[in-house]
Motif scaffolding. Structure first.
Motif, PDB file in Angstrom:
ATOM      1  N   ALA A 153       0.751  -1.153  -0.027  1.00  0.00           N
ATOM      2  CA  ALA A 153       0.031   0.203  -0.041  1.00  0.00           C
ATOM      3  C   ALA A 153       0.722   1.134  -0.025  1.00  0.00           C
ATOM      4  N   TRP A 154       2.101   1.419   0.706  1.00  0.00           N
ATOM      5  CA  TRP A 154       2.847   2.348   0.821  1.00  0.00           C
ATOM      6  C   TRP A 154       3.367   2.864  -0.532  1.00  0.00           C
ATOM      7  N   LEU A 155       3.999   1.551  -1.418  1.00  0.00           N
ATOM      8  CA  LEU A 155       4.622   1.892  -2.677  1.00  0.00           C
ATOM      9  C   LEU A 155       4.140   0.870  -3.839  1.00  0.00           C
ATOM     10  N   THR A 156       4.099   1.569  -4.929  1.00  0.00           N
ATOM     11  CA  THR A 156       3.600   0.502  -6.000  1.00  0.00           C
ATOM     12  C   THR A 156       4.635  -0.564  -6.226  1.00  0.00           C
ATOM     13  N   LYS A 157       4.166  -1.440  -6.875  1.00  0.00           N
ATOM     14  CA  LYS A 157       5.145  -2.745  -7.380  1.00  0.00           C
ATOM     15  C   LYS A 157       5.988  -2.256  -8.181  1.00  0.00           C
ATOM     16  N   ASP A 158       5.816  -1.248  -9.135  1.00  0.00           N
ATOM     17  CA  ASP A 158       6.811  -0.917 -10.037  1.00  0.00           C
ATOM     18  C   ASP A 158       7.898  -0.056  -9.463  1.00  0.00           C
ATOM     19  N   PHE A 159       7.680   0.785  -8.183  1.00  0.00           N
ATOM     20  CA  PHE A 159       8.662   1.588  -7.682  1.00  0.00           C
ATOM     21  C   PHE A 159       9.485   0.497  -6.970  1.00  0.00           C
ATOM     22  N   GLN A 160       8.824  -0.520  -6.034  1.00  0.00           N
ATOM     23  CA  GLN A 160       9.350  -1.493  -5.273  1.00  0.00           C
ATOM     24  C   GLN A 160      10.597  -2.480  -6.311  1.00  0.00           C
ATOM     25  N   THR A 161      10.010  -2.740  -7.679  1.00  0.00           N
ATOM     26  CA  THR A 161      11.032  -3.253  -8.561  1.00  0.00           C
ATOM     27  C   THR A 161      12.400  -2.332  -8.727  1.00  0.00           C
ATOM     28  N   ALA A 162      11.826  -1.048  -9.255  1.00  0.00           N
ATOM     29  CA  ALA A 162      13.057  -0.177  -9.496  1.00  0.00           C
ATOM     30  C   ALA A 162      13.935   0.071  -8.536  1.00  0.00           C
ATOM     31  N   GLN A 163      13.408   0.282  -7.293  1.00  0.00           N
ATOM     32  CA  GLN A 163      14.149   0.941  -6.210  1.00  0.00           C
ATOM     33  C   GLN A 163      14.020  -0.314  -4.924  1.00  0.00           C
ATOM     34  N   PRO A 164      14.575  -1.332  -5.138  1.00  0.00           N
ATOM     35  CA  PRO A 164      14.524  -2.313  -4.048  1.00  0.00           C
ATOM     36  C   PRO A 164      15.315  -1.843  -2.714  1.00  0.00           C
ATOM     37  N   GLY A 165      16.344  -1.300  -2.765  1.00  0.00           N
ATOM     38  CA  GLY A 165      16.941  -0.605  -1.474  1.00  0.00           C
ATOM     39  C   GLY A 165      16.280   0.520  -0.687  1.00  0.00           C
ATOM     40  N   THR A 166      15.431   1.182  -1.396  1.00  0.00           N
ATOM     41  CA  THR A 166      14.538   2.048  -0.699  1.00  0.00           C
ATOM     42  C   THR A 166      13.271   1.484  -0.116  1.00  0.00           C
TER      43      THR A 166
END
Length: 261
Positions: A153-166
């Motif tokens: 809910a916090w972060l989109t799946k696309d963001f989690q994939t693109a920015q795994p460290g964050t």
């Protein structure tokens, strides 16, 4: 970093930016610390004296036994203002920070120049989600039991994939939240109903909503906008923790509003 006492609860506070600049006070989401705002600190510090803190039950602040409520959390913010001798501040609160901001705007509007309510809601009609979340955390004895659900809910799946460290750092921040603090704050959100007080907010107000936010959707933001006289709504392309997902755009939206007449 000063520690401010609020009715027996120590609150860990950080102050940065030019000493004589106007003050911008930041309040973060449930399950995060003041470091949630790290992506905006360079931009905010360039123009504002920034005050950010760990709310009770989180980070380096005290963890008194709950439940908590929004008045208690709002008065924590006032205790910080008083402790730092700040007559007026600009307030930026995301999610739970926005809920505290609504209480402050309605009950302590004389202390606020401008109010920003980001990715937030005034009321939850269906309490079952909060009951289920609290039961899961209480039974497991750890916020880790709900971490995967919440991060989506916090972060989109696309963001989690693109920015795994964050994404991993945000998840670690959530999991590190003390159970008593998390449950105490969940109770405050569950029991909140700001709908009747919104009309009492008379300071310039911006509501920020994420078009991909499943936790506090655009309809929730529109309800707040429609109830606060003269308020404005900005919709950004992000999920719930919008400032982390679109850091530069988020800073621009905030600073444009704060700098407007």
């Amino acid at each position: 970093m000063p520690v401010i006492d609020s009715h027996g609860c120590p609150l860990d506070v950080e102050i940065t930016g030019p000493t004589e600049a106007p003050v911008l006070m930041l309040s973060s989401s449930l399950g995060t610390t003041k470091h949630m705002w790290d992506p905006q600190m360079d931009a905010f510090n360039a123009k504002y004296r920034v005050v950010r803190y760990d709310r009770r039950g989180h980070g380096k602040s005290g963890v008194p036994k709950g439940p908590y409520d929004m008045e208690m959390l709002g008065r924590d913010a006032i205790a910080i203002m008083d402790g730092l001798k700040l007559d007026k501040i600009n307030w930026l609160g995301l999610s739970m920070g926005g809920m505290e901001g609504m209480w402050l705007g309605a009950h302590a509007g004389n202390r606020i120049d401008k109010l920003i309510l980001s990715n937030t809601s005034a009321h939850y009609a269906d309490k079952s989600m909060w009951h289920a979340r609290m039961n899961a955390v209480g039974k497991a004895g750890s916020v880790a039991s709900i971490a995967d659900m919440v991060i989506n809910a916090w972060l989109t799946k696309d963001f989690q994939t693109a920015q795994p460290g964050t994404a991993a750092r945000m998840k670690e921040m959530m999991i590190a939240t003390p159970v008593d603090g998390y449950l105490g704050c969940c109770a405050a959100v569950r029991d909140m109903d700001h709908r009747e007080i919104l009309k009492n907010i008379r300071v310039p107000t911006l509501i920020i909503a994420g078009s991909k936010d499943p936790a506090t959707n655009i309809a929730a933001a529109e309800l707040i906008r429609d109830a606060i006289p003269g308020s404005k709504l900005a919709i950004v392309e992000a999920a719930h923790i919008a400032n982390v997902e679109i850091p530069d755009e988020y800073a621009r939206v905030v600073l444009d509003f704060l700098g407007s007449k």
